[in-house]
Enzyme design. Structure first.
Site, PDB file in Angstrom:
ATOM      1  N   CYS A  74      12.405  -6.241  -4.132  1.00 11.77           N
ATOM      2  CA  CYS A  74      12.303  -7.441  -4.966  1.00 11.77           C
ATOM      3  C   CYS A  74      11.406  -7.104  -6.153  1.00 11.77           C
ATOM      4  CB  CYS A  74      11.710  -8.589  -4.155  1.00 11.77           C
ATOM      5  SG  CYS A  74      11.335 -10.048  -5.138  1.00 11.77           S
ATOM      6  N   CYS A  77       7.937  -9.206  -6.075  1.00 12.83           N
ATOM      7  CA  CYS A  77       6.862  -9.083  -5.069  1.00 12.83           C
ATOM      8  C   CYS A  77       6.899  -7.760  -4.312  1.00 12.83           C
ATOM      9  CB  CYS A  77       6.945 -10.236  -4.077  1.00 12.83           C
ATOM     10  SG  CYS A  77       8.308 -10.074  -2.908  1.00 12.83           S
ATOM     11  N   CYS A 122      14.492 -14.097  -1.742  1.00  8.98           N
ATOM     12  CA  CYS A 122      13.546 -13.172  -1.128  1.00  8.98           C
ATOM     13  C   CYS A 122      12.658 -13.993  -0.197  1.00  8.98           C
ATOM     14  CB  CYS A 122      12.714 -12.500  -2.224  1.00  8.98           C
ATOM     15  SG  CYS A 122      11.287 -11.608  -1.590  1.00  8.98           S
ATOM     16  N   CYS A 125       8.707 -14.057  -1.438  1.00  2.28           N
ATOM     17  CA  CYS A 125       8.201 -14.795  -2.613  1.00  2.28           C
ATOM     18  C   CYS A 125       9.075 -15.984  -2.985  1.00  2.28           C
ATOM     19  CB  CYS A 125       8.051 -13.858  -3.811  1.00  2.28           C
ATOM     20  SG  CYS A 125       9.620 -13.350  -4.550  1.00  2.28           S
ATOM     21  N   CYS A 145      25.887 -10.351  -2.950  1.00  2.00           N
ATOM     22  CA  CYS A 145      26.150 -10.137  -4.378  1.00  2.00           C
ATOM     23  C   CYS A 145      24.846 -10.397  -5.110  1.00  2.00           C
ATOM     24  CB  CYS A 145      27.248 -11.102  -4.819  1.00  2.00           C
ATOM     25  SG  CYS A 145      27.774 -10.830  -6.502  1.00  2.00           S
TER      26      CYS A 145
HETATM   27 ZN   LIG Z   1      10.172 -11.284  -3.601  1.00  3.14          ZN
END
Ligand SMILES: [Zn+2]
Length: 158
Positions: A74, A77, A122, A125, A145
């Protein structure tokens, strides 16, 4: 009751039910920041997709063609979301994966296109990453996706 109002009531119930489910599924993210704080950290493109649930234009992100071995994190984060062994070429123009690291993502239903789609965030975060479809390859049959702009790729050291 006429047919139309009956269907409207049913539709209303479905939507209410889905919102209740969303509340149950969406756990509190571990990383919490205000909108202003995210704006400072993220580029305008990252902010639009991660925090405003935007979608990047297909075939615009270099990670769509990334074929090296490594992991996808990510960008907001640094949580590890996907490995290169989970990636495949879906032909859609977005980085696509048939699997994800356990507990790294959380699901939510959105109605932006009038019909329900499973959107995922995610788990660390709460940043929006992409949408999940059921037309992926074996063994999972899933297609994550993902917006390339939300990911950071770190190749494995050789
Ligand atoms: Zn994240």
């Amino acid at each position: 009751m006429n047919k139309r109002s009956f269907f409207q009531k049913i539709l209303g119930l479905i939507i209410i039910n889905n919102f209740i489910t969303i509340k149950k599924i969406m756990a509190e993210p571990k990383v919490k920041k205000t909108d202003a704080e995210w704006k400072k950290i993220l580029t305008p493109e990252e902010y639009d997709v991660l925090r405003k649930e935007g979608t990047e234009i297909a075939f615009t992100n270099a990670l769509n063609d990334e074929k090296r071995e490594g992991n996808f994190y990510c960008v907001a984060c640094n949580s590890k979301l996907f490995s290169s062994s989970m990636k495949y070429d879906s032909g859609t123009g977005w980085p696509s994966f048939f699997n994800t690291y356990p507990n790294s993502l959380e699901m939510k239903t959105d109605y932006k296109l009038m019909y329900p789609r499973t959107e995922y965030h995610c788990a660390n975060c709460g940043g929006h990453q992409g949408h999940l479809f059921d037309d992926g390859p074996k063994p999972t049959g899933k297609r994550y996706c993902n917006n390339g702009v939300c990911l950071k790729f770190i190749p494995e050291k050789v």
